[in-house]
Design an enzyme around this catalytic site. Structure first.
Site, short mmCIF file in Angstrom:
data_model
loop_
_atom_site.label_atom_id
_atom_site.label_comp_id
_atom_site.label_asym_id
_atom_site.label_seq_id
_atom_site.Cartn_x
_atom_site.Cartn_y
_atom_site.Cartn_z
CB SER A 1 -0.90 0.01 1.24
OG SER A 1 -1.45 1.31 1.38
CG HIS B 1 -3.87 -1.65 -1.54
ND1 HIS B 1 -4.99 -2.38 -1.89
CD2 HIS B 1 -4.25 -0.89 -0.49
CE1 HIS B 1 -5.99 -2.10 -1.08
NE2 HIS B 1 -5.57 -1.18 -0.22
CG ASP C 1 -5.13 2.26 0.94
OD1 ASP C 1 -6.08 1.47 0.81
OD2 ASP C 1 -4.03 1.94 1.44
CG MET D 1 -8.34 6.88 2.62
SD MET D 1 -7.41 6.93 4.15
CE MET D 1 -6.70 5.29 4.15
CG HIS E 1 -9.26 -0.09 -0.33
ND1 HIS E 1 -8.64 -0.31 0.88
CD2 HIS E 1 -10.60 -0.14 -0.09
CE1 HIS E 1 -9.57 -0.48 1.82
NE2 HIS E 1 -10.75 -0.37 1.26
CG MET F 1 -11.23 2.93 2.36
SD MET F 1 -9.68 2.85 3.24
CE MET F 1 -8.56 3.03 1.87
CG MET G 1 -11.65 -2.93 5.33
SD MET G 1 -10.16 -2.28 4.54
CE MET G 1 -9.19 -1.67 5.90
CG ASP H 1 -6.20 -3.03 3.20
OD1 ASP H 1 -5.10 -2.81 3.74
OD2 ASP H 1 -6.82 -2.17 2.54
C1 DX5 Z 1 -6.22 1.28 5.73
C2 DX5 Z 1 -5.81 1.02 4.31
C3 DX5 Z 1 -4.71 0.05 4.21
C4 DX5 Z 1 -3.42 0.48 4.88
C5 DX5 Z 1 -2.74 -0.76 5.35
O1 DX5 Z 1 -7.44 1.93 5.75
O2 DX5 Z 1 -6.89 0.51 3.55
O3 DX5 Z 1 -4.46 -0.34 2.86
O4 DX5 Z 1 -2.58 1.20 4.04
O5 DX5 Z 1 -1.65 -0.41 6.13
P1 DX5 Z 1 -0.95 -1.45 7.13
O6 DX5 Z 1 -0.47 -2.59 6.29
O7 DX5 Z 1 0.16 -0.64 7.72
O8 DX5 Z 1 -1.98 -1.88 8.12
ZN ZN Z 2 -6.45 -0.38 1.55
#
Ligand code: DX5
Ligand code: ZN
Length: 259
Positions: free
Chosen positions: A22, A45, A47, A49, A78, A80, A150, A198
């Site tokens: 990620s 990956h 993320d 947000m 991903h 969010m 998750m 994840d």
């Molecule tokens: C959290 C993200 C993850 C995050 C994972 O909301 O969706 O992808 O980056 O990070 P680690 O591996 O450090 O838990």
């Molecule tokens: Zn993620």
């Protein structure tokens, strides 16, 4: 059964376990360098947000496009975010797009969005938070190319792994194996729904997730806080394989990059 996507151009079978670092844990001022540092990865990956669906704001489409210009690896987006019906189709240029079940009205809306994404040429994933049950998704697994479980509260990297979510992984593994068969070693496995996990995945936690039947493992801090991100990826893959062996799972193929 719903028809499945063929591997896209330049993409063929790739064996699980798949490791997806990620970039949330990367140095945003040195993204190109930090993408180079994870060349042993299977996917990247991404993320996204929005500061509403989760209490954190990361980045959006322009950054994802910049990442895609810098890496040969497939982008695993991903989202969010609230209102994925409005925003998710913009990400269809990437390999895979996962939206949250909690961000749409109901399972019918989730299925409709997954169909839109598939029709736009990407893989459609659905993600569920630790407290969201998996039952409705289980009943419609053929509609999705991936289910992202998750294993932390979404929003931030570096949180502690929640082993209780593995019950959902086991239920998904059982159902996916019922539908698509237990093991395959040809490209047709590209049609199966993958199970991704994840949050809090590390060299210590990955084997238990692999034993439960995860195909794709996201890791942020475990990769980017290591002295050698590529060595960390190698170790994660090795420990996931050990988890498969101890659970008697075979290696499966899924979509991925051609050699
Ligand atoms: C959290 C993200 C993850 C995050 C994972 O909301 O969706 O992808 O980056 O990070 P680690 O591996 O450090 O838990
Ligand atoms: Zn993620």
């Amino acid at each position: 059964m719903t028809s499945r996507l063929e591997p896209s151009a330049g993409v063929s079978a790739q064996a699980t376990p798949l490791i997806a670092p990620s970039i949330l844990s990367a140095d945003f001022a040195h993204l190109a360098r930090d993408l180079d540092a994870v060349s042993h990865a299977d996917w990247i990956h991404v993320d996204v947000m929005d500061g509403h669906f989760v209490p954190n704001l990361s980045f959006g489409l322009p950054i994802a496009q910049a990442v895609a210009r810098e890496t040969q690896l497939p982008l695993d987006c991903h989202l969010m975010i609230d209102d994925p019906e409005r925003w998710a189709p913009d990400y269809a240029e990437f390999y895979s797009v996962t939206f949250h079940a909690e961000a749409v009205d109901d399972i019918d809306a989730a299925i409709a969005l997954a169909r839109t994404l598939r029709a736009a040429g990407t893989r459609a994933g659905i993600s569920i938070k630790p407290k969201t049950p998996v039952d409705e998704v289980l009943a419609h697994l053929e509609e999705f190319d991936m289910v992202l479980i998750m294993s932390v509260k979404p929003g931030f990297g570096g949180q502690k792994f929640m082993p209780e979510v593995l019950d959902k992984v086991r239920a998904l593994r059982e159902r996916a194996d019922q539908i698509w068969g237990k093991e395959t070693d040809d490209d047709s496995a590209d049609g199966r729904c993958l199970i991704e996990i994840d949050g809090g995945i590390s060299a210590d936690t990955i084997a238990s997730a692999a034993e439960a039947g995860v195909d794709v493992f996201v890791a942020g801090s475990a990769v980017y806080q290591a002295d050698s991100p590529n060595a960390a990826i190698d170790e994660l893959r090795e420990n996931a394989r050990a988890g498969y062996s101890s659970a008697g799972h075979g290696t499966q193929n899924s979509g991925g990059l051609q050699d």
